[in-house]
Structure formats: C-alpha cells, structure tokens
Design a protein around this motif. Structure first.
Motif, PDB file in Angstrom:
ATOM      1  N   ALA A  19       0.803  -1.220   0.000  1.00 25.88           N
ATOM      2  CA  ALA A  19       0.000   0.000   0.000  1.00 25.88           C
ATOM      3  C   ALA A  19       0.840   1.276   0.000  1.00 25.88           C
ATOM      4  O   ALA A  19       0.445   2.275  -0.612  1.00 25.88           O
ATOM      5  CB  ALA A  19      -0.937  -0.002   1.203  1.00 25.88           C
ATOM      6  N   LEU A  20       1.983   1.263   0.681  1.00 30.98           N
ATOM      7  CA  LEU A  20       2.776   2.483   0.774  1.00 30.98           C
ATOM      8  C   LEU A  20       3.219   3.008  -0.595  1.00 30.98           C
ATOM      9  O   LEU A  20       3.130   4.218  -0.858  1.00 30.98           O
ATOM     10  CB  LEU A  20       3.989   2.261   1.677  1.00 30.98           C
ATOM     11  N   PRO A  21       3.718   2.152  -1.507  1.00 34.47           N
ATOM     12  CA  PRO A  21       4.083   2.689  -2.833  1.00 34.47           C
ATOM     13  C   PRO A  21       2.913   3.332  -3.568  1.00 34.47           C
ATOM     14  O   PRO A  21       3.095   4.311  -4.289  1.00 34.47           O
ATOM     15  CB  PRO A  21       4.594   1.437  -3.575  1.00 34.47           C
ATOM     16  N   ILE A  22       1.723   2.793  -3.367  1.00 32.50           N
ATOM     17  CA  ILE A  22       0.547   3.348  -4.036  1.00 32.50           C
ATOM     18  C   ILE A  22       0.238   4.740  -3.488  1.00 32.50           C
ATOM     19  O   ILE A  22       0.024   5.701  -4.238  1.00 32.50           O
ATOM     20  CB  ILE A  22      -0.656   2.413  -3.854  1.00 32.50           C
ATOM     21  N   VAL A  23       0.219   4.849  -2.151  1.00 34.91           N
ATOM     22  CA  VAL A  23      -0.083   6.136  -1.525  1.00 34.91           C
ATOM     23  C   VAL A  23       1.000   7.170  -1.845  1.00 34.91           C
ATOM     24  O   VAL A  23       0.698   8.335  -2.146  1.00 34.91           O
ATOM     25  CB  VAL A  23      -0.236   5.957   0.000  1.00 34.91           C
ATOM     26  N   LEU A  24       2.265   6.757  -1.817  1.00 31.92           N
ATOM     27  CA  LEU A  24       3.353   7.686  -2.100  1.00 31.92           C
ATOM     28  C   LEU A  24       3.333   8.153  -3.552  1.00 31.92           C
ATOM     29  O   LEU A  24       3.590   9.328  -3.840  1.00 31.92           O
ATOM     30  CB  LEU A  24       4.694   7.027  -1.768  1.00 31.92           C
ATOM     31  N   SER A  25       3.016   7.244  -4.481  1.00 29.25           N
ATOM     32  CA  SER A  25       2.944   7.645  -5.891  1.00 29.25           C
ATOM     33  C   SER A  25       1.835   8.665  -6.102  1.00 29.25           C
ATOM     34  O   SER A  25       1.990   9.624  -6.871  1.00 29.25           O
ATOM     35  CB  SER A  25       2.719   6.417  -6.779  1.00 29.25           C
ATOM     36  N   TRP A  26       0.722   8.471  -5.412  1.00 31.58           N
ATOM     37  CA  TRP A  26      -0.384   9.428  -5.499  1.00 31.58           C
ATOM     38  C   TRP A  26       0.028  10.786  -4.926  1.00 31.58           C
ATOM     39  O   TRP A  26      -0.236  11.834  -5.523  1.00 31.58           O
ATOM     40  CB  TRP A  26      -1.588   8.865  -4.738  1.00 31.58           C
ATOM     41  N   ALA A  27       0.710  10.778  -3.782  1.00 32.54           N
ATOM     42  CA  ALA A  27       1.117  12.027  -3.130  1.00 32.54           C
ATOM     43  C   ALA A  27       2.117  12.794  -3.989  1.00 32.54           C
ATOM     44  O   ALA A  27       2.022  14.021  -4.132  1.00 32.54           O
ATOM     45  CB  ALA A  27       1.704  11.729  -1.757  1.00 32.54           C
ATOM     46  N   VAL A  28       3.078  12.090  -4.579  1.00 30.89           N
ATOM     47  CA  VAL A  28       4.071  12.747  -5.430  1.00 30.89           C
ATOM     48  C   VAL A  28       3.407  13.297  -6.694  1.00 30.89           C
ATOM     49  O   VAL A  28       3.706  14.413  -7.144  1.00 30.89           O
ATOM     50  CB  VAL A  28       5.200  11.760  -5.787  1.00 30.89           C
ATOM     51  N   ALA A  29       2.495  12.521  -7.271  1.00 30.19           N
ATOM     52  CA  ALA A  29       1.810  12.973  -8.483  1.00 30.19           C
ATOM     53  C   ALA A  29       0.963  14.211  -8.221  1.00 30.19           C
ATOM     54  O   ALA A  29       0.798  15.050  -9.122  1.00 30.19           O
ATOM     55  CB  ALA A  29       0.940  11.850  -9.043  1.00 30.19           C
ATOM     56  N   LEU A  30       0.437  14.353  -7.010  1.00 29.44           N
ATOM     57  CA  LEU A  30      -0.319  15.559  -6.672  1.00 29.44           C
ATOM     58  C   LEU A  30       0.535  16.818  -6.833  1.00 29.44           C
ATOM     59  O   LEU A  30       0.021  17.879  -7.184  1.00 29.44           O
ATOM     60  CB  LEU A  30      -0.834  15.485  -5.230  1.00 29.44           C
ATOM     61  N   ARG A  31       1.817  16.671  -6.587  1.00 28.61           N
ATOM     62  CA  ARG A  31       2.720  17.830  -6.683  1.00 28.61           C
ATOM     63  C   ARG A  31       3.062  18.169  -8.125  1.00 28.61           C
ATOM     64  O   ARG A  31       3.124  19.343  -8.497  1.00 28.61           O
ATOM     65  CB  ARG A  31       4.007  17.536  -5.885  1.00 28.61           C
ATOM     66  N   PHE A  32       3.258  17.156  -8.972  1.00 28.31           N
ATOM     67  CA  PHE A  32       3.774  17.412 -10.315  1.00 28.31           C
ATOM     68  C   PHE A  32       2.737  17.219 -11.428  1.00 28.31           C
ATOM     69  O   PHE A  32       2.890  17.778 -12.509  1.00 28.31           O
ATOM     70  CB  PHE A  32       4.978  16.495 -10.588  1.00 28.31           C
TER      71      PHE A  32
END
Length: 403
Positions: A158-171
């Motif tokens: 789950a962590l990679p999924i949540v982190l990818s979403w959080a990073v994509a929110l920025r860029f």
C-alpha cells in the motif's frame, strides 16, 4: 508548459479531441476499481461486475456521442462515482444481486420521473444542498479511511501506491489517481496471480440479470442512490454547463439518463448521469477557445469510453485477484477530493451547520434501523432538525390605537 498552454498550441481540430480523450481516460482510470468493488460488495459475481462495467461504458459512450453530435453542445455523461461508493457501504440485500438490479431499475424510474413530472423535480431540487452534501460526505468518510487501513495491513504493497499518489499531486495533479491505479496494476502484476481471478482476460460479455423488486432494496438502495446521483452528479453537471455559457434543458437529459440507466441495469450496472468533473474538461476553454467547437470533445470521449469498455474483462480479472483492502485504498484516494468538496458544500451555510453535521455523522455511522441504511436516516435526521430549528417569522406588532 501547463495543460492549458499545451492545448492552446494544438491545432484547432485536434484540440477538442485531445481534451475528450483525456477526460475519458481520467474518468475511467480514476474510478473503475471503485465501480467493480462496489458491484462486488453489493453481491455481484466477477462475471456480473465485468458485465456491468462493460454495459455502462457502452451507454456512457453512446450518450456522449449522440447527444453532443445532435445538439452541437459539449454535453458530457458519466457513471455515478458517488453511487458506486455508496454501493460499497450497503452490502448485499435479501434477494442478492437481482434485488440490487431491481433497485437500480427503480432508481432509473425515479430519474425519468424527475424529468417528466415537474413537481417531483422541484421537490428533489428543494432538498437542501447542505443536507445532500453532508449525506454524501458521510458515505465517503469510511471509504476515504481505506488507504490508512491498507497501509496498516499491507504496508509493503500500500505504501508505494499512496506515495505515488502524493508525489503525483505535486507534479501532475490531474493524473494523480490514474498514476496510483497504474502503480497498483504494476504491483498486482508482480505479486498476484491474475489467472486465478474468476474472469479471464479477454473480450467482455454482457450478462443479463433478472431483477427482483423488494421494498427493502428500494429504501436501502434506490432512494439514497437517487439522491446521491441527482445532488452530486446531475445538478452539478448542469451547473458546469451553465458556468461555461451553455443553456441546457434538464428534463430531456434526466429522461435520457434514466432510460440509459434502466437499460444498463439489466446487465448489472448502476446509474448513468450528467458528468460533473469531466464535463469541466470538455465544456471549458481547455477544450477549445471557441465555445461552438467544443462539442467534439464529448464525442471523442464517447468513443474512448467504448474502447475502454473492451478492457472490462482484464480490469475485472485484476480486481478479482487483488486484496480487497488494496482496491479500497485506491478507491479511497480517488474519493478524497470528493469528500473535501462535499464537506465544504455541506458547511457553506452557517445557519445549517448543525443539521449538516447531524446528517454527516448519521450517514457515516453505518447504522441500520428497521432494515434501512444510515444514508437514508442521515437525510431524514438532517431535514427534521432543519425544520425543527427553522426561525419562526416575526409577526409585526399591531398598530397602537390612534387617539
């Protein structure tokens, strides 16, 4: 270069086509896991869930193509994402998925009635926006907690999924959820045996479901689904069109979407409605500087939905082979913005704060009273409190007798 600048640099003929394809891909990739999970939670088999996704993609595609082509207006249609989220909370009723399909048909009938009978449409519109949004927020709260539960139960997945979403929110904010879905698909491809899913990857098929009509399903599913669809999809969809300068008569659209909803219900799908979020892409300046040429965007979106519908079997296979909490986590990420918007709208009117909060906590409680779910009781409690505390009109003092 921003999205708007990219579109502005694109030749005029291609610009609305690109906008429409983008709208369909974002709409599909952001919510198909939620759709399939909602059908499964309501008792659908993997084959029925696949059929529902395929049918609703075809219906949404056809409505986008036909309506925009004939009216020369960028009128966009989609499935009810909040409705799919609601299905995750109700569980399978007595009678199984046939009873759910019966509830879908009754919801479709209510939508058609809203288009044909003006007093009914006015009654629906009279439901305070704060109450409707608070009910939706209560439904979404439990689902939006799913990413946290997934991180606690399956941190390495789950962590990679949540982190990818959080990073994509920025860029790349618009693509944050599709990127999270893509990361989920990659993780499942590496960790899950998709072949063990109940649906083989291949061309999807339409599976008819014989409906069963029950009072329980009507109260538990049809009424809340109707309110959610009208309040969070159809009415905002009309507002998006009006904000972009397009005058759209609501009655024909309600009849069309209600009829389409009845058709797809027989194959396991829930409601079709006016688009709200993706409508902003197709009807706004990003689609084309000239408002008269934006109608091509929903047409392109429609053909894209039809093409994406052919992936329903593969999508259902992934869902069937996935840990449920992981799919719910992706759905929760997709619904966070909807939760924020619903809470903001619910509390926008200061005088209706308390009724809205009561609606929210009741809908979020998950209680069942007399066989009726929390969403319905949330609306009842909120409206009752609103009426109870409505300020009484101040009567003018009688004139003093003249001497």
């Amino acid at each position: 270069m921003s999205t708007a600048q990219t579109f502005a640099a694109t030749p005029g003929v291609l610009q609305p086509v690109i906008a429409g394809v983008l709208a369909a891909i974002v709409g599909y990739a952001s919510t198909f896991p939620l759709l399939l999970a909602g059908y499964a939670a309501a008792g659908a088999s993997p084959a029925q869930a696949e059929s529902g996704l395929f049918a609703i993609c075809l219906a949404v595609g056809a409505l986008n193509i036909v309506a925009s082509w004939r009216l020369r207006v960028p009128l966009s249609f989609a499935w009810s994402t909040p409705g799919a989220a609601f299905l995750l909370t109700v569980g399978a009723p007595a009678g199984g998925y046939p009873a759910v399909v019966g509830a879908f048909l009754m919801t479709a009938a209510l939508i058609v009635l809203a288009g044909l009978w003006r007093p009914f449409a006015r009654a629906v519109a009279a439901i305070p926006g704060s109450i409707a949004n608070a009910m939706l927020a209560g439904i979404l709260l439990t689902l939006c907690l799913a990413p946290l539960r997934a991180v606690a139960e399956l941190p390495t997945l789950a962590l990679p999924i949540v982190l990818s979403w959080a990073v994509a929110l920025r860029f790349a904010r618009r693509y944050a959820v599709p990127i999270a879905v893509a990361v989920t698909a990659a993780i499942l491809a590496l960790t899950a045996d998709v072949a063990t899913g109940s649906v083989a990857a291949g061309w999807p098929t339409l599976v008819p479901v014989l409906p069963v009509f029950t009072v329980d399903a009507f109260i538990r599913i049809s009424l809340p689904l109707f309110i959610v669809t009208m309040a969070s999809q159809n009415l905002p969809g009309l507002a998006v069109m009006q904000a972009n300068g397009y005058a759209v008569r609501p009655a024909p659209q309600f009849v069309a979407t209600g009829a389409a909803s009845a058709g797809v219900a027989l194959f396991g799908a829930h409601t079709v409605n006016l688009a709200a979020i993706t409508a902003a892409i197709c009807a706004g300046p990003e689609a084309h500087p000239d408002p008269a040429r934006r109608w091509a965007a929903p047409v392109a979106a429609g053909w894209t939905y039809v093409a994406l519908g052919l992936l329903a079997g593969l999508a259902a296979g992934f869902i069937a082979a996935s840990p449920p909490v992981l799919i719910q986590a992706v759905a929760g990420l997709a619904l966070l913005s909807s939760l924020g918007a619903s809470l903001g709208n619910a509390l926008a009117d200061e005088e209706q704060h308390l009724p809205a909060v009561v609606t929210f906590v009741t809908a979020a409680s998950g209680i069942t009273v007399l066989g009726v779910g929390a969403a319905f009781w949330g609306v009842v409690a909120g409206i009752a409190l609103l009426l109870l505390h409505r300020p009484r009109p101040v009567r003018a003092a009688p004139p003093e007798p003249s001497e």
